[in-house]
Write an enzyme that holds these catalytic residues in place. Structure first.
Site, PDB file in Angstrom:
ATOM      1  N   GLU A 182       0.808  -1.231   0.000  1.00  0.00           N
ATOM      2  CA  GLU A 182       0.000   0.000   0.000  1.00  0.00           C
ATOM      3  C   GLU A 182       0.841   1.281   0.000  1.00  0.00           C
ATOM      4  OE1 GLU A 182      -2.672  -0.544   3.359  1.00  0.00           O
ATOM      5  OE2 GLU A 182      -3.618  -2.284   2.440  1.00  0.00           O
TER       6      GLU A 182
ATOM      7  N   ASN B  36       2.428  -4.906  -3.256  1.00  0.00           N
ATOM      8  CA  ASN B  36       1.042  -5.336  -3.021  1.00  0.00           C
ATOM      9  C   ASN B  36       0.178  -4.112  -2.714  1.00  0.00           C
ATOM     10  OD1 ASN B  36      -0.835  -7.582  -2.530  1.00  0.00           O
ATOM     11  ND2 ASN B  36      -0.733  -7.037  -0.354  1.00  0.00           N
TER      12      ASN B  36
ATOM     13  N   HIS C  63      -9.949  -6.777  -2.463  1.00  0.00           N
ATOM     14  CA  HIS C  63     -11.034  -6.565  -1.496  1.00  0.00           C
ATOM     15  C   HIS C  63     -12.190  -5.872  -2.228  1.00  0.00           C
ATOM     16  CE1 HIS C  63      -8.653  -7.793   1.910  1.00  0.00           C
ATOM     17  NE2 HIS C  63      -7.692  -6.944   1.593  1.00  0.00           N
TER      18      HIS C  63
ATOM     19  N   GLU D 178      -5.520 -11.099  -1.445  1.00  0.00           N
ATOM     20  CA  GLU D 178      -6.376 -10.938  -0.258  1.00  0.00           C
ATOM     21  C   GLU D 178      -7.849 -10.899  -0.662  1.00  0.00           C
ATOM     22  OE1 GLU D 178      -5.136  -7.551   2.137  1.00  0.00           O
ATOM     23  OE2 GLU D 178      -3.014  -7.986   1.802  1.00  0.00           O
TER      24      GLU D 178
ATOM     25  N   ASP E   9     -11.610 -10.947  -1.030  1.00  0.00           N
ATOM     26  CA  ASP E   9     -12.881 -11.167  -0.343  1.00  0.00           C
ATOM     27  C   ASP E   9     -13.922 -10.256  -0.976  1.00  0.00           C
ATOM     28  OD1 ASP E   9     -12.097  -8.776   0.947  1.00  0.00           O
ATOM     29  OD2 ASP E   9     -11.973  -9.674   2.943  1.00  0.00           O
TER      30      ASP E   9
END
Ligand code: XIL
Length: 348
Positions: free
Chosen positions: A161, A202, A238, A267, A269
């Site tokens: 990030e 990432n 996400h 990651e 979801d």
């Protein structure tokens, strides 16, 4: 409503034109079999407390997944809560369990602005840690952690990030004290500590945010021009069904893999505004399926990791007010439509 109609049309078509057997063969029994079939690692974040204390959680994790990421246990605040005092128990447990169960490991994460130990942020704030000391501390942190797991981690999220949503480099303690070269330094140190690990940048919203995408592409081009050892791009993935699916994601991923990087969805979801309804679960299944398909169809995307596989242990309810049910299995570890949708993905 539009989505629902499309869903109905798709169902009607599927009934009228059943897929011939050669298009995919037998549906895999579980994600591990799917992983072998797709030649893409299927991963999950691991909650170390559940890993230690919940036999059913452990059993399903080890049956279903060929890759794991420690959800929190490898973050700086977890491994060095006090200066010079290292606590590796959680991280070791994840790595050991992975080795016993033929799972690869993603190391998460070395350089981030969140979940830093208080001694570090306080020291920077009160000036007792100056820029020179901070650079030394960062080097030490990377060499120690990557060195400890040398040969046991397939891929590291070296920086996490580092670009904000406006497309500016994130104003973290790293950028403001060390300047932009901290990124190249971090990759070089990680490579020194484990020359075989794949080293990743990432980020979230990188599936669709043009400002973030462009800045990140430029950072990577610059690193490559300087021969900095960067190997991969991680899309956190996400998503939420209250937002449109990021339809440009395949092109975005292609822009990165065209630079010679491998890709991973790190990651995944798909959250929803509660309450759960069958329609929402169907939309969620579609989003999961499209994310995995994007990875599989790209050809350079090697890993699809979900940020927790069960709603019993998901960060979503704690971080997004009124939202939840983001995982592919429910609280009782029963598969949701999204799980079945993943199993139906095939290589083109
Ligand atoms: C989250 C964890 O899931 C939570 O348990 C923790 O409290 C906060 O961090 N992007 C990342 C992950 O890179 O490390 C974050 O994980 C979720 C967002």
């Amino acid at each position: 409503m539009k989505r629902l109609l499309l869903g109905l049309v798709a169902t009607a078509l599927a009934v009228a034109l059943p897929l011939p057997a050669y298009a995919g063969g037998k549906t895999p029994d579980d994600l591990r079999e799917l992983s072998q079939k797709l030649k893409v690692y299927m991963g999950s974040a691991v909650d170390v407390t559940a890993l230690a204390g919940e036999a059913d959680y452990r059993k399903v994790l080890n049956r279903e997944f060929t890759h794991v990421t420690a959800e929190n246990a490898m973050k700086w605040e977890s491994v060095e809560p006090q200066r010079g005092v290292y606590t590796w128990d959680g991280a070791d447990a994840v790595v050991k369990n992975a080795q016993r169960n033929r799972q690869n490991v993603r190391g998460h994460t070395l350089v981030w602005h969140n979940q830093l130990p208080a001694w570090l942020t306080a020291g920077v704030a009160d000036g007792s840690i100056d820029a020179k000391a901070l650079r030394k501390i960062l080097r030490e942190h990377i060499m120690t952690e990557v060195g400890r797991y040398r040969g046991k981690i397939r891929a590291w999220d070296v920086v996490n990030e580092i670009v904000d949503d406006d497309g500016n480099r994130r104003q973290s303690i790293w950028l403001t004290n060390l300047g932009p070269d901290y990124i190249a330094d971090a990759f070089r140190w990680a490579h020194q500590a484990d020359p075989h690990a794949k080293l990743y940048l990432n980020d979230y919203n990188l599936e669709w945010n043009t400002a973030k995408i462009n800045t990140t592409l430029n950072i990577i081009k610059d690193l490559k021009a300087k021969r900095v050892p960067i190997n991969g791009i991680g899309f956190q993935g996400h998503l939420g069904i209250q937002y449109d699916y990021p339809g440009d994601f395949p092109n975005v991923m292609r822009q990165f893999t065209d630079l010679g990087l491998e890709a991973a969805i790190t990651e995944a979801d798909v959250r929803m505004v509660l309450p759960v309804t069958p329609e929402k679960l169907a939309t969620q299944a579609d989003y999961y399926q499209r994310m995995l398909s994007t990875c599989v169809d790209n050809g350079h995307c090697v890993e699809f990791t979900v940020w927790g596989y069960t709603d019993r242990h998901s960060w979503v309810p704690g971080w997004f007010d009124g939202e939840g049910s983001a995982c592919v299995m429910d609280e009782n570890l029963a598969p949701k439509p999204a799980y079945k949708a993943l199993l139906s993905v095939r290589r083109k």
